[in-house]
Design a protein around this motif. Structure first.
Motif, PDB file in Angstrom:
ATOM      1  N   GLY A   1       0.783  -1.226   0.000  1.00  0.00           N
ATOM      2  CA  GLY A   1       0.000   0.000   0.000  1.00  0.00           C
ATOM      3  C   GLY A   1       0.814   1.274   0.000  1.00  0.00           C
TER       4      GLY A   1
ATOM      5  N   GLN B   1      -0.457   3.691  -2.589  1.00  0.00           N
ATOM      6  CA  GLN B   1      -1.868   4.070  -2.583  1.00  0.00           C
ATOM      7  C   GLN B   1      -2.326   4.742  -1.286  1.00  0.00           C
TER       8      GLN B   1
ATOM      9  N   LYS C   1      -9.452   1.932   0.347  1.00  0.00           N
ATOM     10  CA  LYS C   1      -8.610   1.237  -0.625  1.00  0.00           C
ATOM     11  C   LYS C   1      -8.777  -0.279  -0.414  1.00  0.00           C
TER      12      LYS C   1
ATOM     13  N   PHE D   1      -7.436  -4.040  -1.276  1.00  0.00           N
ATOM     14  CA  PHE D   1      -6.284  -4.833  -1.704  1.00  0.00           C
ATOM     15  C   PHE D   1      -6.641  -6.314  -1.645  1.00  0.00           C
TER      16      PHE D   1
ATOM     17  N   HIS E   1      -3.435  -3.946  -5.511  1.00  0.00           N
ATOM     18  CA  HIS E   1      -4.460  -2.930  -5.308  1.00  0.00           C
ATOM     19  C   HIS E   1      -5.598  -3.191  -6.286  1.00  0.00           C
TER      20      HIS E   1
ATOM     21  N   SER F   1     -10.083   1.773  -5.492  1.00  0.00           N
ATOM     22  CA  SER F   1     -10.253   2.806  -4.483  1.00  0.00           C
ATOM     23  C   SER F   1     -11.654   3.383  -4.647  1.00  0.00           C
TER      24      SER F   1
END
Length: 217
Positions: free
Chosen positions: A5, A8, A45, A47, A60, A63
């Motif tokens: 992450g 992001q 977010k 994942f 990812h 979002s």
């Protein structure tokens, strides 16, 4: 084991994760600050984690839940809870003292939980499994007050408010909660663990709460 992450996430706070076949789905709230004149930033977010050889890899997925730079949806997100059984994702927004409900694909369902009922900050979230309850369980929300935390109980989908309980000894300034479903020791029907005033964790018998509020189990 794994760090992910970095590209992001800006100010990650809450995480909700569950197993999905051979993967782990992880949803993380992120309080990146929106900038006037820039596109809205996403507050959640998603994942997907998978084992790769002797380690793990994260991808990812998406979002969503955008924050408007002009002061729109999601000004202060913290706790998050995934309910894969019902396909719902509950996201606390302290700025409006309520919880918004998404599906697991990141779509806003339009449902809002606790607005007008939550008096302080919506914080910890948990689901108490109960085969005889509507939807098979109860949604527990910690309404974090400086002097007292109210544990507010809703139907599993958040559509109906049942009532509130608090702790004895006093329970206050609660961020996280977690429910252990197994009966053990003094904890009949499982234990609801709650952070108290950033000092310690206090445990309460779930059966005591269920009996006081007449909850089906």
């Amino acid at each position: 084991v794994l760090a992910f992450g970095q590209q992001q996430l800006s100010l990650p706070y809450g995480i909700a994760a569950f197993a999905n076949g051979k993967s782990i789905e992880a949803f993380i709230t992120d309080n990146a600050e929106p900038i006037e004149g820039e596109p809205p930033v996403a507050r959640v977010k998603h994942f997907r984690l998978r084992q790769a050889g002797d380690g793990w890899k994260a991808r990812h997925v998406r979002s969503f839940a955008e924050a408007d730079p002009a002061g729109g949806i999601f000004e202060a997100v913290e706790s998050i809870l995934a309910d894969p059984l019902s396909g719902r994702l509950f996201v606390c927004d302290e700025s409006v003292r309520a919880i918004r409900v998404f599906d697991l694909e990141g779509n806003d369902t339009g449902a809002i939980v606790g607005q007008g009922l939550i008096q302080d900050d919506p914080e910890g979230l948990a689901i108490a499994e109960a085969p005889n309850a509507p939807g098979g369980g109860w949604l527990v929300v910690a309404d974090q007050g400086d002097d007292m935390t109210a544990l507010r109980i809703f139907t599993r989908d958040g559509s109906r408010y049942i009532g509130a309980a608090t702790g004895n000894p006093v329970l206050a300034n609660t961020d996280g909660i977690a429910l252990a479903a197994e009966s053990f020791g003094l904890f009949r029907g499982g234990a609801l663990y709650c952070v108290h005033d950033d000092l310690r964790v206090q445990g309460y018998a779930w059966d005591d709460i269920a009996e006081a509020l007449g909850l089906a189990r």
